[in-house]
Design an enzyme around this catalytic site. Structure first.
Site, mmCIF file in Angstrom:
data_model
loop_
_atom_site.group_PDB
_atom_site.id
_atom_site.type_symbol
_atom_site.label_atom_id
_atom_site.label_comp_id
_atom_site.label_asym_id
_atom_site.label_seq_id
_atom_site.Cartn_x
_atom_site.Cartn_y
_atom_site.Cartn_z
ATOM 1 N N SER A 58 17.165 -2.780 62.723
ATOM 2 C CA SER A 58 16.919 -1.376 63.053
ATOM 3 C C SER A 58 15.439 -1.122 63.305
ATOM 4 O O SER A 58 15.085 -0.369 64.211
ATOM 5 C CB SER A 58 17.418 -0.465 61.925
ATOM 6 N N HIS B 245 25.328 -4.162 62.849
ATOM 7 C CA HIS B 245 26.086 -3.355 61.889
ATOM 8 C C HIS B 245 27.535 -3.206 62.352
ATOM 9 O O HIS B 245 28.470 -3.333 61.554
ATOM 10 C CB HIS B 245 25.465 -1.955 61.741
ATOM 11 N N ARG C 62 21.270 -11.348 57.283
ATOM 12 C CA ARG C 62 20.734 -12.067 58.434
ATOM 13 C C ARG C 62 20.015 -13.339 58.025
ATOM 14 O O ARG C 62 19.952 -14.286 58.786
ATOM 15 C CB ARG C 62 19.745 -11.182 59.205
ATOM 16 N N LYS D 217 11.901 5.683 52.917
ATOM 17 C CA LYS D 217 11.840 5.578 54.375
ATOM 18 C C LYS D 217 11.871 6.963 55.005
ATOM 19 O O LYS D 217 12.636 7.818 54.595
ATOM 20 C CB LYS D 217 13.043 4.790 54.918
#
Length: 157
Positions: free
Chosen positions: A129, A18, A91, A42
């Site tokens: 993460s 990040h 990614r 989440k």
């Protein structure tokens, strides 16, 4: 007129990947606002206020970066902040499929918003993460994946 980008995410935690996206984005934008959003799907592992403080500290030398936390639709928050761009890192192709759908919805909500995708630097692509959270949860040292040190008191929570 300043080119302002909102870099939204749950950032649970904010990783070197990040950080790299923000650093590279600063070559494109006058200001980047890192927005720690609430994702109702989440459950957070690291408290928002702790992440907000750690991210601010990791950019304290750069007045082009601001850090906020927010609830609500990202596109609406971008409009309220005067941001015409949303910055996102990719990614892999799975990230692209997910981010592409979100960018289309953001355009529906805020027609003038543009999403800018930066490809993750190759050496940072494996970092996520969720992987960092799992390593941390089971007592592994995660310092090499983060642009800051986690406070010791989090290790006992």
């Amino acid at each position: 007129m300043k080119n302002i980008a909102l870099f939204p995410g749950s950032f649970d935690p904010f990783t070197k990947g990040h950080h790299d996206i923000v650093a590279r984005g600063l070559t494109l934008f006058d200001e980047i606002i890192i927005g720690i959003g609430t994702n109702i799907n989440k459950k957070r592992f690291f408290p928002v206020k702790v992440m907000e403080k750690l991210i601010k500290e990791s950019f304290e030398e750069n007045d082009q970066v601001r850090v906020i936390s927010y609830d609500g639709l990202t596109a609406q928050v971008a409009r309220e902040l005067g941001a015409r761009y949303i910055l996102r890192g990719l990614r892999n192709t799975t990230d692209f499929e997910y981010e592409n759908a979100i960018s289309q919805v953001n355009r529906y909500v805020y027609e003038e918003i543009e999403t800018i995708f930066l490809i993750t630097s190759p050496h940072l692509a494996p970092i996520s993460s969720s992987i960092v959270r799992d390593l941390y949860r089971y007592g592994q040292n995660v310092d090499e994946f983060l642009p800051y040190r986690l406070p010791a008191e989090l290790a006992t929570s």
